[in-house]
Design a protein around this motif. Structure first.
Motif, mmCIF file in Angstrom:
data_model
loop_
_atom_site.group_PDB
_atom_site.id
_atom_site.type_symbol
_atom_site.label_atom_id
_atom_site.label_comp_id
_atom_site.label_asym_id
_atom_site.label_seq_id
_atom_site.Cartn_x
_atom_site.Cartn_y
_atom_site.Cartn_z
ATOM 1 N N VAL A 157 0.984 -1.120 -0.158
ATOM 2 C CA VAL A 157 -0.066 0.022 -0.056
ATOM 3 C C VAL A 157 0.869 1.132 -0.059
ATOM 4 O O VAL A 157 1.822 1.335 0.834
ATOM 5 N N CYS A 158 0.691 2.135 -0.947
ATOM 6 C CA CYS A 158 1.357 3.252 -0.985
ATOM 7 C C CYS A 158 1.011 4.354 -0.051
ATOM 8 O O CYS A 158 -0.022 4.089 0.938
ATOM 9 N N GLY A 159 1.937 5.378 0.184
ATOM 10 C CA GLY A 159 1.840 6.281 1.167
ATOM 11 C C GLY A 159 0.343 6.826 1.144
ATOM 12 O O GLY A 159 -0.069 7.770 2.117
ATOM 13 N N CYS A 160 -0.375 7.208 -0.061
ATOM 14 C CA CYS A 160 -1.574 7.860 -0.555
ATOM 15 C C CYS A 160 -2.811 6.755 -0.028
ATOM 16 O O CYS A 160 -3.998 7.178 -0.239
ATOM 17 N N ARG A 161 -2.316 5.463 0.565
ATOM 18 C CA ARG A 161 -3.173 4.672 1.011
ATOM 19 C C ARG A 161 -3.899 3.881 -0.224
ATOM 20 O O ARG A 161 -4.754 3.150 0.288
ATOM 21 N N LEU B 19 -0.625 -0.263 -4.671
ATOM 22 C CA LEU B 19 0.586 -0.036 -5.380
ATOM 23 C C LEU B 19 0.059 -0.408 -6.929
ATOM 24 O O LEU B 19 0.793 0.050 -7.743
ATOM 25 N N SER B 20 -0.595 -1.196 -7.051
ATOM 26 C CA SER B 20 -1.057 -1.731 -8.436
ATOM 27 C C SER B 20 -1.824 -0.567 -9.109
ATOM 28 O O SER B 20 -2.138 -0.768 -10.128
ATOM 29 N N LEU B 21 -2.325 0.268 -8.233
ATOM 30 C CA LEU B 21 -2.997 1.302 -8.824
ATOM 31 C C LEU B 21 -2.085 2.712 -9.313
ATOM 32 O O LEU B 21 -2.631 3.816 -9.971
ATOM 33 N N HIS B 22 -0.922 2.258 -9.332
ATOM 34 C CA HIS B 22 0.091 3.504 -9.680
ATOM 35 C C HIS B 22 0.691 3.025 -11.036
ATOM 36 O O HIS B 22 1.041 1.671 -11.272
ATOM 37 N N CYS C 224 -6.337 11.138 -7.577
ATOM 38 C CA CYS C 224 -5.353 11.342 -6.643
ATOM 39 C C CYS C 224 -3.957 11.902 -7.162
ATOM 40 O O CYS C 224 -3.425 11.513 -8.100
ATOM 41 N N SER C 225 -3.249 12.820 -6.420
ATOM 42 C CA SER C 225 -2.197 13.440 -6.894
ATOM 43 C C SER C 225 -0.996 12.938 -6.283
ATOM 44 O O SER C 225 0.220 13.404 -6.750
ATOM 45 N N CYS C 226 -1.049 11.766 -5.833
ATOM 46 C CA CYS C 226 0.226 10.951 -5.647
ATOM 47 C C CYS C 226 0.997 10.626 -6.451
ATOM 48 O O CYS C 226 0.531 10.291 -7.751
ATOM 49 N N GLN C 227 2.459 10.801 -6.628
ATOM 50 C CA GLN C 227 3.406 10.497 -7.617
ATOM 51 C C GLN C 227 4.310 9.388 -7.095
ATOM 52 O O GLN C 227 5.301 9.120 -7.599
ATOM 53 N N GLN C 228 3.838 8.725 -6.064
ATOM 54 C CA GLN C 228 4.614 7.591 -5.511
ATOM 55 C C GLN C 228 5.921 7.831 -5.358
ATOM 56 O O GLN C 228 6.685 7.302 -5.585
ATOM 57 N N TYR C 229 6.307 9.258 -4.675
ATOM 58 C CA TYR C 229 7.665 9.340 -4.313
ATOM 59 C C TYR C 229 7.930 8.764 -3.057
ATOM 60 O O TYR C 229 7.493 9.127 -1.880
ATOM 61 N N ILE C 230 8.715 7.856 -3.027
ATOM 62 C CA ILE C 230 9.260 7.147 -1.993
ATOM 63 C C ILE C 230 10.558 7.439 -1.394
ATOM 64 O O ILE C 230 11.345 6.613 -0.690
ATOM 65 N N GLY C 231 10.997 8.596 -1.852
ATOM 66 C CA GLY C 231 12.425 8.980 -1.549
ATOM 67 C C GLY C 231 13.440 8.308 -2.439
ATOM 68 O O GLY C 231 13.326 8.030 -3.268
ATOM 69 N N GLU C 232 14.798 8.441 -1.899
ATOM 70 C CA GLU C 232 15.742 8.110 -2.715
ATOM 71 C C GLU C 232 15.703 6.699 -3.324
ATOM 72 O O GLU C 232 15.520 5.550 -2.133
ATOM 73 N N ARG C 233 15.850 6.560 -4.230
ATOM 74 C CA ARG C 233 15.603 5.227 -4.886
ATOM 75 C C ARG C 233 17.200 4.387 -4.646
ATOM 76 O O ARG C 233 17.994 5.040 -5.068
#
Ligand SMILES: [Zn+2]
Ligand SMILES: [Zn+2]
Length: 99
Positions: free
Chosen positions: A37-41, A44-47, A69-78
């Protein structure tokens, strides 16, 4: 104390130990499982796999409508791309060969 009650006591100890272990390992596997589950709740399959943009929509109570949803799935440094590491290793090998 007679041997029978000693045996019962030992059995209870063993059972308690075993149940404790089972409970602990179950808890460990629950917390150790990866989160999908992404930070936007949203799942992850919806991204979008390339842009990371979330395709789900959220219901806005204030606006009484669904908003994307405005989430860009930024999870920090990859973590470093494996191909980059391979390139570095190749360059290092070439440098060694030149000298
Ligand atoms: Zn997201
Ligand atoms: Zn989202």
């Amino acid at each position: 104390m007679d041997p029978a009650s000693l045996a019962v006591g030992a059995a209870i100890l063993v059972l308690g130990y075993l149940f404790g272990r089972v409970g602990r390992s179950r808890r460990a596997s629950r917390t150790g499982s990866p989160s999908y589950v992404c930070g936007c709740r949203h799942h992850l399959s919806l991204h979008d796999p390339t842009t990371g943009a979330c395709k789900a929509s959220d219901y806005s109570v204030a606006q009484d409508r669904y908003r994307p949803c405005s989430c860009q799935q930024y999870i920090g440094e990859r973590p470093l791309d494996l191909s980059l590491i391979e390139q570095q290793a190749q360059r290092a090998r070439q440098a060694e060969g030149d000298s």
